[in-house]
Scaffold this motif. Structure first.
Motif, mmCIF file in Angstrom:
data_model
loop_
_atom_site.group_PDB
_atom_site.id
_atom_site.type_symbol
_atom_site.label_atom_id
_atom_site.label_comp_id
_atom_site.label_asym_id
_atom_site.label_seq_id
_atom_site.Cartn_x
_atom_site.Cartn_y
_atom_site.Cartn_z
ATOM 1 N N LEU A 51 16.363 21.060 9.649
ATOM 2 C CA LEU A 51 17.290 21.157 8.521
ATOM 3 C C LEU A 51 16.764 22.054 7.403
ATOM 4 C CD1 LEU A 51 18.380 17.404 8.313
ATOM 5 C CD2 LEU A 51 19.831 19.328 8.981
ATOM 6 N N THR A 52 15.455 22.218 7.344
ATOM 7 C CA THR A 52 14.840 23.032 6.274
ATOM 8 C C THR A 52 14.382 24.385 6.804
ATOM 9 O OG1 THR A 52 12.685 22.008 6.688
ATOM 10 C CG2 THR A 52 14.099 20.959 5.038
ATOM 11 N N ALA A 53 15.079 24.879 7.821
ATOM 12 C CA ALA A 53 14.656 26.130 8.462
ATOM 13 C C ALA A 53 14.627 27.297 7.488
ATOM 14 C CB ALA A 53 15.569 26.442 9.651
ATOM 15 N N GLU A 54 15.510 27.296 6.499
ATOM 16 C CA GLU A 54 15.599 28.419 5.564
ATOM 17 C C GLU A 54 14.854 28.159 4.258
ATOM 18 O OE1 GLU A 54 16.960 31.175 6.575
ATOM 19 O OE2 GLU A 54 17.535 30.244 8.473
ATOM 20 N N VAL A 55 14.102 27.069 4.202
ATOM 21 C CA VAL A 55 13.421 26.678 2.964
ATOM 22 C C VAL A 55 11.947 27.037 3.056
ATOM 23 C CG1 VAL A 55 12.872 24.754 1.436
ATOM 24 C CG2 VAL A 55 15.057 24.803 2.646
ATOM 25 N N LEU A 277 9.841 6.392 5.578
ATOM 26 C CA LEU A 277 9.282 7.721 5.345
ATOM 27 C C LEU A 277 9.822 8.728 6.356
ATOM 28 C CD1 LEU A 277 7.222 9.197 3.509
ATOM 29 C CD2 LEU A 277 5.504 8.763 5.269
ATOM 30 N N GLY A 278 10.445 9.777 5.860
ATOM 31 C CA GLY A 278 11.002 10.813 6.718
ATOM 32 C C GLY A 278 12.428 10.518 7.142
ATOM 33 N N VAL A 279 12.734 9.257 7.420
ATOM 34 C CA VAL A 279 14.084 8.875 7.839
ATOM 35 C C VAL A 279 15.045 8.998 6.666
ATOM 36 C CG1 VAL A 279 15.488 7.028 8.814
ATOM 37 C CG2 VAL A 279 13.117 7.319 9.565
ATOM 38 N N PHE A 280 14.659 8.409 5.536
ATOM 39 C CA PHE A 280 15.489 8.483 4.325
ATOM 40 C C PHE A 280 15.712 9.940 3.919
ATOM 41 C CE2 PHE A 280 15.616 8.767 -0.325
ATOM 42 C CZ PHE A 280 16.707 7.962 -0.616
ATOM 43 N N GLU A 281 14.642 10.731 3.929
ATOM 44 C CA GLU A 281 14.758 12.128 3.526
ATOM 45 C C GLU A 281 15.685 12.911 4.457
ATOM 46 O OE1 GLU A 281 11.196 10.577 1.537
ATOM 47 O OE2 GLU A 281 12.041 10.380 3.530
ATOM 48 N N THR A 282 15.608 12.608 5.754
ATOM 49 C CA THR A 282 16.454 13.328 6.714
ATOM 50 C C THR A 282 17.930 13.079 6.437
ATOM 51 O OG1 THR A 282 14.726 13.141 8.406
ATOM 52 C CG2 THR A 282 16.968 13.623 9.168
ATOM 53 N N VAL A 283 18.295 11.832 6.183
ATOM 54 C CA VAL A 283 19.699 11.499 5.933
ATOM 55 C C VAL A 283 20.183 12.172 4.651
ATOM 56 C CG1 VAL A 283 21.330 9.624 5.501
ATOM 57 C CG2 VAL A 283 19.498 9.319 7.176
ATOM 58 N N ILE A 284 19.371 12.134 3.603
ATOM 59 C CA ILE A 284 19.778 12.741 2.333
ATOM 60 C C ILE A 284 19.957 14.254 2.490
ATOM 61 C CG2 ILE A 284 19.042 13.227 -0.027
ATOM 62 C CD1 ILE A 284 19.987 10.393 0.317
ATOM 63 N N VAL A 285 19.002 14.914 3.128
ATOM 64 C CA VAL A 285 19.103 16.368 3.315
ATOM 65 C C VAL A 285 20.291 16.711 4.201
ATOM 66 C CG1 VAL A 285 17.960 18.391 4.302
ATOM 67 C CG2 VAL A 285 16.642 16.772 2.922
ATOM 68 N N ALA A 286 20.505 15.932 5.263
ATOM 69 C CA ALA A 286 21.602 16.225 6.185
ATOM 70 C C ALA A 286 22.958 16.088 5.514
ATOM 71 C CB ALA A 286 21.521 15.291 7.386
#
Length: 870
Positions: A51-55, A277-286
């Motif tokens: 999801l952060t490929a362009e970041v 950790l990581g799960v919460f961030e993935t949902v928010i970014v997605a």
């Protein structure tokens, strides 16, 4: 080839499953859970990476630097509001179990529990451990604490589901594009979930039970449920706003964000990943990646973790440190809170140590700001910078192990933490002039110094095998470091030459070498922990040790401690020689019988000495038939209490056969006198003269009951053992027909019996007659209470929401008459109208209590054969 007979019954699919994969899952539940956690981390880490490929890493750092101070202040204020709401979960839970405690004590416990649980989020460092240590000190029993933890967990889960669904109904059209679902279907899902919750709410409006398949639940009444929904709504609204104010303005409307946030929290909880950790961030970014720049979202998430997770932990430690200051400690209003603080401070510092360990590892795989590198190049040589970078990452890994020791209050862990923190502080300045990192380490050092008196347990820190949750935590840290390493240096093409590049500007090679060191170190730790030390034999106490133990027994109040006279148990003395633990070994269980025998002030160190000695020999430490008095000490050692039954005590100062409730016993006494029963107490010096008659009665009793001699928690017919204390006998027509050896101490606080045997031809009611006469005799001798012994499985909770251990124990009590007369034993002791006192088995969690109880049963019965033959 031989084919099966046509008449052979077919085995259905369910039976094959029961014989195949289901037992496998039950046996390996913890290991599979650990593997699942690591797998979830890997999956969601890959998702974040995609999801952060362009970041770029620099973009995230810039977004962090550009965050307005007003947003940070607002986030801090909403964090305080969220934690205020969280305290009312515990208030409601204690009200549910009908216990009242001062709000200040509840608030301190709840705030610390959530600070630890939100940050660490795995078993040994969790809100449940905090609550157990704190509430056990405040007088709650283990069953009540378990119900409090279950209530808090269920209340949050149901409230989270309800708030999320209500949010989706209100702002479905805004959330739908972020989730990829049509608003109609999104709302339908929300309506179904709300319908289920509303149905449960209506059915349980008066606290009634509801059944869902094989599961039966007793939900709170309508008033409690409504209050908890409001608390959950306030908590989620405040915590969501913490992240919302850190996002760029105009990213999304607040109602829609509340739904997204609730969904992310829910998925994080269901994943069982520590702190999500990581799960919460993935949902928010997605979900928000289409509405705002991903770099700003990542920056907001980093600040959210720091403000909502790390900051409360630091504040909790500051509060606990404040309670350690002498001026505050003497204040009457702070006495109970300080008492709680002493219990939970080690867990808080252990959690901070874990946070610092993560910080040291992650900082080793992220680049140093260019201006800091330029400054270092002017004053420090490259080998020093390279060495500092590599060693700091290894210190972070070691700090994970030390965190476990801090949670267990080991003095060696305290010293190791001080050394590691000071070394890491110096290395953080040498490797990157990391002032914030150094400041956190300095704060940790101050907390350790102020709390020095709490870490007094001598033990081998590195001689212990790490438990599975701690190994899982190490694995999570390594996987997280790998994901961060890939994210930061995704634009650098890998080549073997990177490993050998040593330059101030060569950040990627430096990060690769640090990660390799962490990985190799973690693997070595895991292998070392899995290679358990071999067990050693446990020898019975020597004659000299028995004499010392008996001297202690005679001058304390517990009459059952005389079981040490059997000589079949090992003895471990306290360092000052004033107390001891008697114990035996079966398989990998070291089983201590009762609480330590001796002054209470010696118990904590002796309990810990026993636990560490057992672990050093590759065994689990178990305490069998312990009283509520020592539960707080066992909790401090990381053990859990499981109810075994109840001990019956008769108050001899008030014992007399007057009144209607004693009518049946009066009749039994009168009947015994008519049958010619004569009661006599034979003093120890005269016991040898009647041993042949006692042996005949004992042999007849064993033969009649098809039983064999027991051991450990019960005495056996041994001439030397019987001759050490008085023996009560019943005669009929001049012949001994029943006897019981009396257990006493010099203090005359308590009397009891061990062996009680009678001939098959003894008159009916002889047992009742013997007990009444014995209690009247002890009363005339000045004894204050009579110990009738324990009724196994008695008093175990019958509630459907009780822990599995309690439900299984209650089922055995109700339906286990084929194996043991549970109800009959309790009914017999109830004749004497005793005061029932709970007794516990204390062991670590998982399968350990079940294995420990099996080992204790075999130890008492003399092995499997003895148990089968009664």
């Amino acid at each position: 080839m031989i084919s099966p007979s046509a008449s052979e019954p077919e085995v259905d699919e369910e039976q094959r499953n029961e014989a195949g994969w289901r037992p496998f899952l039950r046996r390996n539940q913890r290991s599979l859970s650990a593997v699942g956690t690591l797998l979830m981390i890997a999956i969601f880490g890959a998702a974040v990476f995609h999801l952060t490929a362009e970041v770029h890493y620099d973009d995230v750092v810039s977004a962090l630097a550009e965050t307005r101070w007003i947003s940070i202040v607002a986030a801090v204020l909403f964090t305080a509001l969220s934690f205020l709401a969280l305290t009312f979960y515990d208030v409601a839970a204690l009200d549910y179990v009908k216990r009242k405690l001062p709000y200040a004590d509840i608030a301190l416990t709840a705030a610390c529990a959530y600070a630890v649980g939100n940050t660490a989020g795995f078993g040994p460092l969790s809100g449940g451990a905090i609550r157990y240590r704190s509430y056990s000190r405040l007088g709650l029993e283990p069953e009540e604490i378990a119900r409090v933890v279950a209530f808090v967990t269920l209340a949050f889960g149901l409230g989270l589901a309800a708030v999320t669904c209500v949010s989706v109904l209100i702002v479905g059209e805004y959330v739908a594009p972020l989730t990829g679902l049509e608003p109609f279907w999104l709302r339908m899902i929300a309506i179904i979930v709300l319908g289920v919750l509303l149905t449960a709410f209506i059915l349980a409006r008066d606290g009634r039970e509801i059944r869902v398949g094989r599961i039966t639940l007793r939900l709170p009444d309508s008033r409690t449920a409504s209050r908890q929904f409001l608390v959950t709504a306030l908590d989620l609204a405040a915590s969501a706003t913490v992240l919302y104010v850190l996002l760029p303005s105009g990213t999304i409307g607040w109602p829609a964000f509340l739904a997204v946030y609730s969904l992310a929290i829910g998925i994080g909880v269901l994943s069982h990943v520590p702190a999500g950790l990581g799960v919460f961030e993935t949902v928010i970014v997605a979900t928000l990646g289409r509405a705002a720049d991903v770099d700003t979202i990542l920056g907001a998430l980093v600040l959210y973790r720091l403000i909502y997770h790390v900051l409360p932990l630091l504040i909790a430690i500051v509060v606990i440190i404040g309670m350690e200051v002498r001026q505050l400690a003497g204040h009457a209003a702070a006495s109970s809170m300080r008492r709680i603080g002493g219990r939970i401070a080690p867990l808080l510092l252990a959690t901070l140590a874990l946070v610092l360990a993560i910080m040291l590892v992650l900082s080793s795989v992220t680049p140093t700001p260019s201006e800091n590198l330029a400054f270092l190049s002017s004053y420090v040589s490259l080998p020093l910078v390279e060495g500092a970078h590599f060693l700091a990452s290894l210190l972070g890994l070691v700090l994970v192990i030390v965190a476990r020791g801090l949670a267990l209050r080991l003095d060696g862990a305290w010293w190791a933490s001080i050394v590691i923190a000071v070394a890491a502080l110096l290395l953080s300045l040498l490797k990157a002039v990391a002032l914030m990192e150094a400041g956190m380490l300095a704060f940790f050092i101050v907390g350790l110094l102020v709390s020095r008196r709490l870490f007094v347990r001598p033990a081998s820190l590195f001689g212990q095998a790490l438990t599975l949750p701690w190994l899982t935590a190490i694995g999570v840290i390594c996987l997280g470091a790998f994901v961060v390493l890939l994210f930061v240096y995704r634009d650098i093409e890998y080549s073997h030459e990177l490993w050998w590049q040593f330059e101030f500007s060569a950040e990627a090679p430096r990060g690769l070498r640090a990660f390799l060191g962490v990985t190799v170190g973690a693997s070595a730790i895991a292998i070392w922990s899995l290679m358990r030390p071999a067990t050693t034999a446990v020898e019975p106490a020597s004659e000299e040790a028995l004499e010392r133990a008996i001297a202690i027994v005679e001058n304390q109040d517990m009459s059952d401690a005389n079981l040490v006279r059997m000589g079949d148990k090992s003895v471990m003395f306290s360092s000052d020689g004033r107390a001891f633990i008697m114990y035996g070994r079966r398989a990998r269980s070291w089983i201590a019988l009762f609480d330590p025998v001796g002054p209470v002030e010696t118990w904590p160190d002796l309990i810990w000495q026993f636990i560490e000695t057992a672990r050093a020999n590759g065994c689990r430490a178990v305490f069998y038939q312990v009283s509520p008095l020592g539960l707080a000490y066992y909790a401090d050692a990381g053990l859990r209490a499981f109810r075994l039954g109840e001990l019956a005590e008769v108050d001899l100062t008030r014992f007399e056969l007057k009144g209607g409730k004693w009518a049946n016993l009066r009749q039994q006494v009168s009947r015994g006198q008519r049958d010619g029963l004569e009661f006599t107490v034979v003093e120890p010096e005269a016991v040898a003269g009647i041993l042949p008659e006692l042996a005949a009665v004992s042999d007849a009793w064993l033969a009649h009951h098809s039983a064999r001699e027991k051991g450990f928690s019960l005495g056996a017919f041994d001439p030397d053992y019987l001759a050490e204390q008085p023996v009560a006998i019943l005669k009929c027509a001049g012949r001994i027909v029943a006897f019981a050896n009396i257990l006493t101490t010099v203090t005359k606080e308590e009397g009891s019996i061990d062996l009680m045997r009678f001939s098959p031809d003894a008159p009916k009611g002889s047992m009742d007659f013997l007990f009444v006469q014995l209690m009247e005799f002890l009363k005339t001798q000045g004894y204050r209470r009579f110990n009738l012994g324990m009724a196994p499985l008695s008093g175990i909770s019958f509630r459907r929401v009780a822990p599995v251990w309690d439900r299984a124990g209650r089922a055995f009590f109700e339906h286990g008459e084929r194996f043991y007369n549970f109800k009959g034993l309790r009914a017999f002791k109830s004749k004497f109208h005793p005061r029932w006192q709970p007794r516990y088995l204390v062991a670590s969690g998982g399968l350990n209590p079940i294995l420990a109880l099996m080992d204790a049963t075999f130890l008492i019965g003399g092995g499997l054969r003895g148990v089968i033959r009664k």
